[in-house]
Design a protein around this motif. Structure first.
Motif: not given
Length: 253
Positions: A214-227
Motif C-alpha cells: 500500500l505504501l509503495d503504491s501510494f508513494a509515487p502519486i502522493a505529491r500530485d494526489f489530493p488525498h
C-alpha cells in the motif's frame, strides 16, 4: 440448551476475532440466551468483556492460553465442557478446537492465510495452527466462516465436507450510526488532525495486510494526489520497520 463460548480473544485491544466474539455474544444475549450461555477464557490477565461482564456466567483459567493449548494437544485434558459444568454445544471462536466429553463443537475459521502464505504470519500462530487445523476441521461438528472464498479454502486445504461449512457474513452493530458530514469532518480535524480528502485503511498493521505494498503504491502519486493516506490499527507482528519505511518514502506527513 447450554452453550459454551470461547471468550479468550476479548481484550482491551481487540482484533477482528475479538470483535466477532464480542458482538456475536452480545446479540445472542439480546435474543434471550442469558440463561444458556457460559463463557470460558484463559491467560494471565482476566479478559475485558465490557458490557457483557455481568450478563452471563464466565470462567477464567489463569494460565497462558498457549500453555492450555499445549496441554490439550498433549493430554486431551481437561475437557472443555467439564470446565464449564457441562454444555451441549461449545463454540470455539478462535481457531483452536478443545477436547470435550460429549458436547458438540462449532469451530469458527475466518481465513487460512497462515496455510496459504506462512511467511505472512507469526511463527507462534503458523506452527500450532498449521499442525492442527486439518484435525480440527475433521473433528468439528460444524464450521462457521465469513466468506465463500474462505469456505473454498477450508474445503480444499483442510478437506472438510462442504456441507459442514456454513458462510455467515458479518453484520453492522447498532452502535454504528450515520452522522452529518460537517460533524464528521469537524471531529476528524479536531480530534485526529485529519483533513479531507483521504484514503483510509483499517486493520492490524501486519505483513499479511500488505501495508508495504500500500505504501509503495501510494508513494509515487502522493505529491500530485489530493488525498492523504490514513492508517488505523494497532502494530502487529514483524512491522517494526513501518515508521522507517514511511520516513524513507517521504510520507511522514
Amino acid at each position: 440448551m447450554r452453550i459454551g463460548i470461547d471468550l479468550s480473544a476479548l481484550s482491551t485491544r481487540r482484533t477482528g476475532v475479538g470483535s466477532f466474539t464480542y458482538y456475536m455474544t452480545k446479540h445472542l444475549l439480546n435474543l434471550g440466551f442469558e440463561g444458556s450461555l457460559l463463557g470460558l477464557s484463559s491467560g494471565w490477565q482476566p479478559i475485558e468483556p465490557g458490557a457483557l461482564k455481568d450478563r452471563f456466567p464466565q470462567r477464567h483459567i489463569r494460565i497462558p492460553t498457549r500453555a492450555l493449548y499445549k496441554l490439550w494437544e498433549w493430554s486431551g485434558r481437561p475437557k472443555v465442557d467439564s470446565l464449564l459444568g457441562g454444555v451441549d454445544i461449545y463454540h470455539a471462536t478462535n481457531y483452536y478446537l478443545p477436547p470435550v466429553e460429549q458436547a458438540r463443537r462449532v469451530l469458527s475459521i475466518y481465513d487460512l492465510g497462515f496455510l496459504k502464505e506462512p511467511s505472512w504470519g507469526s511463527p507462534k500462530i503458523v506452527g500450532p495452527y498449521s499442525r492442527n487445523m486439518r484435525r480440527f476441521a475433521r473433528q468439528a461438528d460444524a464450521i462457521i466462516t465469513c466468506s465463500q472464498a474462505s469456505k473454498q479454502d477450508i474445503v480444499d486445504l483442510l478437506y472438510a465436507e462442504p456441507e459442514k461449512v456454513t458462510v455467515t457474513y458479518g453484520a453492522v452493530d447498532d452502535t454504528f450510526k450515520p452522522v452529518s458530514r460537517p460533524m464528521a469532518v469537524d471531529y476528524l480535524a479536531r480530534e485526529h488532525g485529519i483533513q479531507l480528502p483521504f484514503l483510509l485503511y483499517v486493520g492490524t498493521l501486519e505483513p499479511r495486510k500488505n501495508i508495504d505494498g500500500l505504501l509503495d503504491s501510494f508513494a509515487p502519486i502522493a505529491r500530485d494526489f489530493p488525498h492523504s493516506l490514513v492508517l488505523v490499527g494497532q502494530q502487529g507482528w514483524n512491522m517494526a520497520h513501518l515508521d522507517d519505511k514511511i520516513q524513507a518514502l517521504g510520507l511522514q506527513d
